[in-house]
Design an enzyme around this catalytic site. Structure first.
Site, PDB file in Angstrom:
ATOM      1  N   ASN A 155       0.796  -1.223   0.000  1.00 45.51           N
ATOM      2  CA  ASN A 155       0.000   0.000   0.000  1.00 45.51           C
ATOM      3  C   ASN A 155       0.833   1.280   0.000  1.00 45.51           C
ATOM      4  O   ASN A 155       0.349   2.342  -0.348  1.00 45.51           O
ATOM      5  CB  ASN A 155      -0.957   0.013   1.198  1.00 45.51           C
ATOM      6  CG  ASN A 155      -0.268  -0.286   2.501  1.00 45.51           C
ATOM      7  OD1 ASN A 155       0.391  -1.316   2.639  1.00 45.51           O
ATOM      8  ND2 ASN A 155      -0.396   0.596   3.469  1.00 45.51           N
ATOM      9  N   SER A 203     -11.074  -5.146   0.440  1.00 46.95           N
ATOM     10  CA  SER A 203     -11.877  -4.065   1.010  1.00 46.95           C
ATOM     11  C   SER A 203     -12.604  -3.327  -0.098  1.00 46.95           C
ATOM     12  O   SER A 203     -12.109  -3.245  -1.221  1.00 46.95           O
ATOM     13  CB  SER A 203     -10.918  -3.101   1.721  1.00 46.95           C
ATOM     14  OG  SER A 203     -11.631  -2.132   2.422  1.00 46.95           O
ATOM     15  N   HIS A 205     -13.571   0.028   0.010  1.00 47.98           N
ATOM     16  CA  HIS A 205     -13.338   1.477  -0.159  1.00 47.98           C
ATOM     17  C   HIS A 205     -12.066   1.816  -0.927  1.00 47.98           C
ATOM     18  O   HIS A 205     -11.755   2.990  -1.135  1.00 47.98           O
ATOM     19  CB  HIS A 205     -13.380   2.199   1.198  1.00 47.98           C
ATOM     20  CG  HIS A 205     -12.197   2.000   2.086  1.00 47.98           C
ATOM     21  ND1 HIS A 205     -11.192   2.918   2.190  1.00 47.98           N
ATOM     22  CD2 HIS A 205     -11.870   0.992   2.921  1.00 47.98           C
ATOM     23  CE1 HIS A 205     -10.300   2.490   3.067  1.00 47.98           C
ATOM     24  NE2 HIS A 205     -10.687   1.315   3.526  1.00 47.98           N
ATOM     25  N   CYS A 328      -3.543   4.353   7.698  1.00 46.59           N
ATOM     26  CA  CYS A 328      -3.861   3.466   8.829  1.00 46.59           C
ATOM     27  C   CYS A 328      -2.770   3.491   9.879  1.00 46.59           C
ATOM     28  O   CYS A 328      -3.014   3.231  11.046  1.00 46.59           O
ATOM     29  CB  CYS A 328      -4.052   2.045   8.359  1.00 46.59           C
ATOM     30  SG  CYS A 328      -5.211   1.914   7.028  1.00 46.59           S
TER      31      CYS A 328
HETATM   32  N1  PMP Z   1      -4.387  -4.039   3.915  1.00 44.22           N
HETATM   33  C1  PMP Z   1      -3.881  -3.129   3.068  1.00 44.22           C
HETATM   34  C2  PMP Z   1      -2.764  -3.517   2.152  1.00 44.22           C
HETATM   35  C3  PMP Z   1      -4.392  -1.838   3.044  1.00 44.22           C
HETATM   36  O1  PMP Z   1      -3.898  -0.934   2.200  1.00 44.22           O
HETATM   37  C4  PMP Z   1      -5.443  -1.509   3.934  1.00 44.22           C
HETATM   38  C5  PMP Z   1      -6.010  -0.103   3.966  1.00 44.22           C
HETATM   39  N2  PMP Z   1      -5.034   0.896   4.048  1.00 44.22           N
HETATM   40  C6  PMP Z   1      -5.946  -2.488   4.787  1.00 44.22           C
HETATM   41  C7  PMP Z   1      -5.377  -3.744   4.753  1.00 44.22           C
HETATM   42  C8  PMP Z   1      -7.068  -2.200   5.750  1.00 44.22           C
HETATM   43  O2  PMP Z   1      -8.249  -2.006   5.032  1.00 44.22           O
HETATM   44  P1  PMP Z   1      -9.567  -1.410   5.692  1.00 44.22           P
HETATM   45  O3  PMP Z   1      -9.391   0.064   5.672  1.00 44.22           O
HETATM   46  O4  PMP Z   1     -10.665  -1.871   4.787  1.00 44.22           O
HETATM   47  O5  PMP Z   1      -9.691  -1.958   7.049  1.00 44.22           O
END
Ligand code: PMP
Length: 386
Positions: A155, A203, A205, A328
């Site tokens: 990410n 996910s 979003h 996150c």
């Molecule tokens: N895994 C990855 C690689 C992500 O990029 C993200 C979101 N940044 C997540 C997990 C968590 O996703 P969610 O926001 O749907 O909890």
């Protein structure tokens, strides 16, 4: 053009208009608002039909059986469910799990939590481009390894890991393989009928669907010994209790159906924008591109601006919505654990910014962003001379 120009699509995406129009049919009294678990009337039946149609749309995108899709609240929950749910705590020997240093915090924190409860954990380190060589995985497997959890696309950098080779290694040793595909779903074709991944998280979003909904692919054949982590009404075949949020599920389903048709075209458009952006920035600045030149998705660029503090730059670039890394982790981390694992020192890491391009990015947005960045860095450099 809409200001500030949004270049943070890896953090979240806006809901597509077509998704929105589908979702609003599932909220009000004159629409389909029933509880899909209500078996005694048409309100419930219609809601259930909508959920099952979405499940099918999602499974179509990865070529799975619709019954292999479990709805969750997002990829964080899917990752928790996949990892905690697949570890069989009944075994007497100490269990060993392998993952990677550059994983998303929702995987790493889940694993640290299990480690506190006695699980043995090995985190694989990547090379300087962020790639984990499959050989590293092979070397770290032990007799008691029960699960390997590795992401598909990172990410922060957009690099693509070789999940096919990881999967082959795991299957030859009868080890469960979980993939966090949150950043790759809808960007790279994934066919679980060809790659025997056991569990895969994603996910809504990140793919122009609503927030607060996600899914876990859980392979049915061969069956996996799997334990629910949220208990209650027994929804989702007892794997994840709780009333299903129909409008969100419908939104996610529609987002997947759109991507099934448009993924290739969208990727081509984004690649052109990425190339334009990168050459425009490269021409005038001293930069490093963090990631792999070949194995990367086009929509994420992680750039180190040598000698520039990224926080200062982000503040000055007030017409651009960008970030230094993962949203996150930004509440927890001072600097990126991903860049650190790739060998960047503190200074380089603190000079790095993630740009992510998406469906609604235009050529004009990119030209504006290039000018803003180049001019701002020029001023910063001139000021630092005095
Ligand atoms: N895994 C990855 C690689 C992500 O990029 C993200 C979101 N940044 C997540 C997990 C968590 O996703 P969610 O926001 O749907 O909890």
């Amino acid at each position: 053009m809409k200001f500030p120009i949004y270049l943070d699509y890896a953090s979240t995406t806006p809901v597509d208009q077509r998704v929105y129009e589908e979702m609003i049919k599932y909220l009000k009294y004159d629409g389909i608002f029933g509880n899909p678990s209500s078996r005694s009337h048409i309100y419930g039946w219609k809601a259930e039909q909508a959920v099952e149609k979405s499940r099918k749309n999602i499974s179509n995108l990865i070529n799975s059986d619709a019954r292999e899709i479990i709805f969750t609240s997002g990829a964080t929950e899917s990752n928790n469910l996949a990892i905690k749910g697949s570890i069989n705590f009944n075994k007497t020997e100490k269990l060993h799990v392998i993952s990677g240093e550059t994983e998303h915090i929702s995987v790493l924190d889940t694993l640290y939590n299990l480690q506190e409860n006695g699980i043995e954990l090995t985190l694989l380190s990547p090379n300087k481009n962020g790639i984990i060589h499959p050989k590293r995985l092979e070397e770290k497997i032990k007799k008691n390894t029960v699960l390997v959890s590795l992401m598909h696309v990172n990410n922060e950098t957009g690099i693509i890991q070789d999940i096919e080779s990881f999967c082959k290694i795991c299957k030859s040793r009868k080890i469960l393989f979980h993939v966090d595909a949150t950043q790759s779903i809808g960007k790279i074709p994934i066919d679980v009928s060809l790659i025997p991944i056991d569990l895969m998280s994603f996910s809504s979003h990140k793919i122009y669907g609503p927030k607060g909904v996600g899914a876990l692919f859980l392979r049915r054949k061969p069956p996996i010994y799997f334990k629910a982590q949220i208990h209650g009404g027994g929804q989702e075949k007892n794997f994840r209790s709780g009333t299903l949020p129909v409008h969100q599920i419908v939104g996610m389903g529609k987002a997947c159906a759109i991507l099934k048709d448009e993924m290739n075209l969208e990727n081509k458009k984004i690649k052109l924008l990425r190339d334009k952006f990168l050459s425009g920035i490269k021409e005038k600045n001293n930069i490093l591109l963090n990631g792999d030149p070949i194995n990367n998705i086009p929509n994420i660029l992680n750039i180190t601006f040598l000698g520039i503090d990224s926080k200062t730059l982000i503040i000055l670039l007030k017409d651009l919505a960008i970030s230094s890394g993962s949203a996150c982790s930004s509440e927890k981390e001072n600097s990126s654990h991903v860049l650190k694992a790739m060998g960047l020192n503190h200074f380089l890491s603190k000079s790095s910014i993630r740009f992510s391009i998406g469906r609604f990015t235009s050529k004009e947005d990119i030209s504006f962003a290039i000018n803003q960045i180049n001019n701002t860095i020029k001023i910063l450099k001139e000021n630092s001379k005095y």
